[in-house]
Design a protein around this motif. Structure first.
Motif, short mmCIF file in Angstrom:
data_model
loop_
_atom_site.label_atom_id
_atom_site.label_comp_id
_atom_site.label_asym_id
_atom_site.label_seq_id
_atom_site.Cartn_x
_atom_site.Cartn_y
_atom_site.Cartn_z
N LEU A 195 42.38 33.33 44.38
CA LEU A 195 41.12 32.99 45.04
C LEU A 195 39.92 33.45 44.23
O LEU A 195 38.92 32.73 44.10
N VAL A 196 40.00 34.65 43.65
CA VAL A 196 38.89 35.16 42.84
C VAL A 196 38.78 34.38 41.53
O VAL A 196 37.67 34.00 41.12
N ALA A 197 39.90 34.11 40.88
CA ALA A 197 39.88 33.41 39.60
C ALA A 197 39.38 31.98 39.73
O ALA A 197 38.77 31.44 38.80
N SER A 198 39.63 31.36 40.87
CA SER A 198 39.19 29.98 41.08
C SER A 198 37.78 29.91 41.68
O SER A 198 37.31 28.82 42.03
N ASN A 199 37.12 31.07 41.81
CA ASN A 199 35.77 31.15 42.38
C ASN A 199 35.71 30.71 43.83
O ASN A 199 34.64 30.33 44.33
N THR A 200 36.85 30.75 44.51
CA THR A 200 36.86 30.44 45.94
C THR A 200 36.19 31.55 46.73
O THR A 200 35.47 31.29 47.70
N ILE A 201 36.44 32.80 46.33
CA ILE A 201 35.77 33.95 46.92
C ILE A 201 35.30 34.85 45.78
O ILE A 201 35.73 34.70 44.64
N SER A 202 34.45 35.79 46.12
CA SER A 202 34.01 36.80 45.15
C SER A 202 34.72 38.11 45.45
O SER A 202 34.94 38.46 46.61
N ASP A 203 35.04 38.83 44.40
CA ASP A 203 35.70 40.12 44.58
C ASP A 203 34.73 41.10 45.21
O ASP A 203 33.56 41.19 44.80
N LEU A 204 35.19 41.82 46.21
CA LEU A 204 34.37 42.86 46.84
C LEU A 204 34.33 44.06 45.91
O LEU A 204 35.34 44.74 45.74
N ALA A 263 44.33 29.82 37.52
CA ALA A 263 43.81 30.88 38.39
C ALA A 263 44.74 32.08 38.46
O ALA A 263 45.09 32.56 39.53
N TYR A 264 45.14 32.59 37.30
CA TYR A 264 46.00 33.77 37.27
C TYR A 264 45.34 34.95 36.56
O TYR A 264 45.90 36.04 36.52
N TRP A 265 44.12 34.74 36.03
CA TRP A 265 43.45 35.81 35.28
C TRP A 265 41.96 35.79 35.63
O TRP A 265 41.31 34.74 35.59
N VAL A 266 41.43 36.95 35.99
CA VAL A 266 40.00 37.11 36.25
C VAL A 266 39.41 37.89 35.10
O VAL A 266 39.60 39.11 35.00
N ASP A 267 38.71 37.20 34.23
CA ASP A 267 38.25 37.82 32.99
C ASP A 267 37.21 38.91 33.24
O ASP A 267 37.19 39.94 32.54
#
Length: 274
Positions: A261-270, A58-62
């Motif tokens: 949190l975003v990379a792990s799909n825990t939350i969505s990026d606003l 969970a360090y990269w949001v593709d």
């Protein structure tokens, strides 16, 4: 009659020049609170950063090209696809080597040898001294003339590496303006990344070594108006170096935690655009 040799050579609480009082200090305020808070704050950051640097998840949001600073630059074949902005000159790494191994030791050295952080951990972890008018418990003091503290003199060299790393962080922040379907995109993650890199620049250029590099050796400021202007701007920032030192610890954790949190799909990026 001269004082015994042990008394002459002692220091700290048992220094012969200290007032003959039985207690360590006559201060009645909570002088121990700042050192305690420093220990807690620095320890919390070190534990968090160490864990996050080694977990490799969970360090990269593709979708939005968000890369946490703890993994930048990612230069190994172990990096997930897309996170290596500068290629992968290194092969697969064993799990005990963090993916940001190229720059993490230099950033650690830059923070450890920072003039403010020296004061912070000398007073809090080593109690040397823990506060004004509070004697330190150590028997003697050799200064920064022997190992390992003689390495503090390398701070100016760590500073130049930190400049390069901050440039890389700036590139990461710009590169992250990417939409899910390609093209330009802008979201809360971009705001966090940009704020973090601005504050990293403020901490880096407010460094005492930067102040010395811009104008520390000049004998006549009037003969170097450009460098004098740079020196005055760095000096203004330098008065807030301690503030930036603490704020950037917080923004680094916040940036990494949000991307995790975003990379792990825990939350969505606003998202604001794209």
């Amino acid at each position: 009659m001269s004082a015994p040799a042990a008394e002459r050579d002692s220091a700290g609480v048992f220094s012969p020049g200290r007032a003959r009082i039985a207690v360590r200090t006559l201060r009645s305020d909570r002088w121990w609170l700042p050192p305690l808070l420093t220990v807690l704050g620095l320890s919390a950051f070190v534990v968090y950063a160490t864990v996050r640097s080694f977990v490799r998840t969970a360090y990269w949001v593709d979708d939005y090209h968000y890369l946490t600073p703890f993994y930048s630059p990612c230069l190994s074949d172990s990096c997930v696809p897309g996170s290596s902005h500068f290629g992968t000159p290194f092969p697969e790494l064993p799990m005990w080597i963090p993916l940001g191994f190229v720059v993490l030791p230099f950033l650690l050295g830059f923070r450890l040898t920072c003039y403010y952080y020296r004061k912070a951990y000398y007073r809090s972890f080593w109690l040397s001294p823990p506060a004004c008018a509070v004697a330190e418990p150590h028997g003697r003091y050799t200064g920064e003339t022997r190992l390992p503290l003689i390495l503090q003199n390398a701070h100016r060299y760590f500073f130049y590496v930190a400049l390069v790393v901050t440039l890389i962080n700036t590139y990461d922040a710009i590169y992250a303006f990417h939409g899910a379907d390609g093209g330009f995109g802008f979201g809360l993650g971009n705001v966090i990344l940009v704020i973090n890199v601005i504050l990293l620049w403020a901490y880096t250029v407010s460094c005492h070594s930067c102040r010395h590099a811009t104008g520390g050796r000049l004998k006549h400021f009037s003969a170097h108006p450009v460098r004098y202007w740079m020196w005055t701007q760095v000096t203004r920032l330098n008065t807030r170096h301690m503030l930036f030192a603490w704020i950037t610890l917080g923004t680094l954790v916040l940036t990494d935690f949000y991307i995790m949190l975003v990379a792990s799909n825990t939350i969505s990026d606003l998202r604001f655009v794209g």
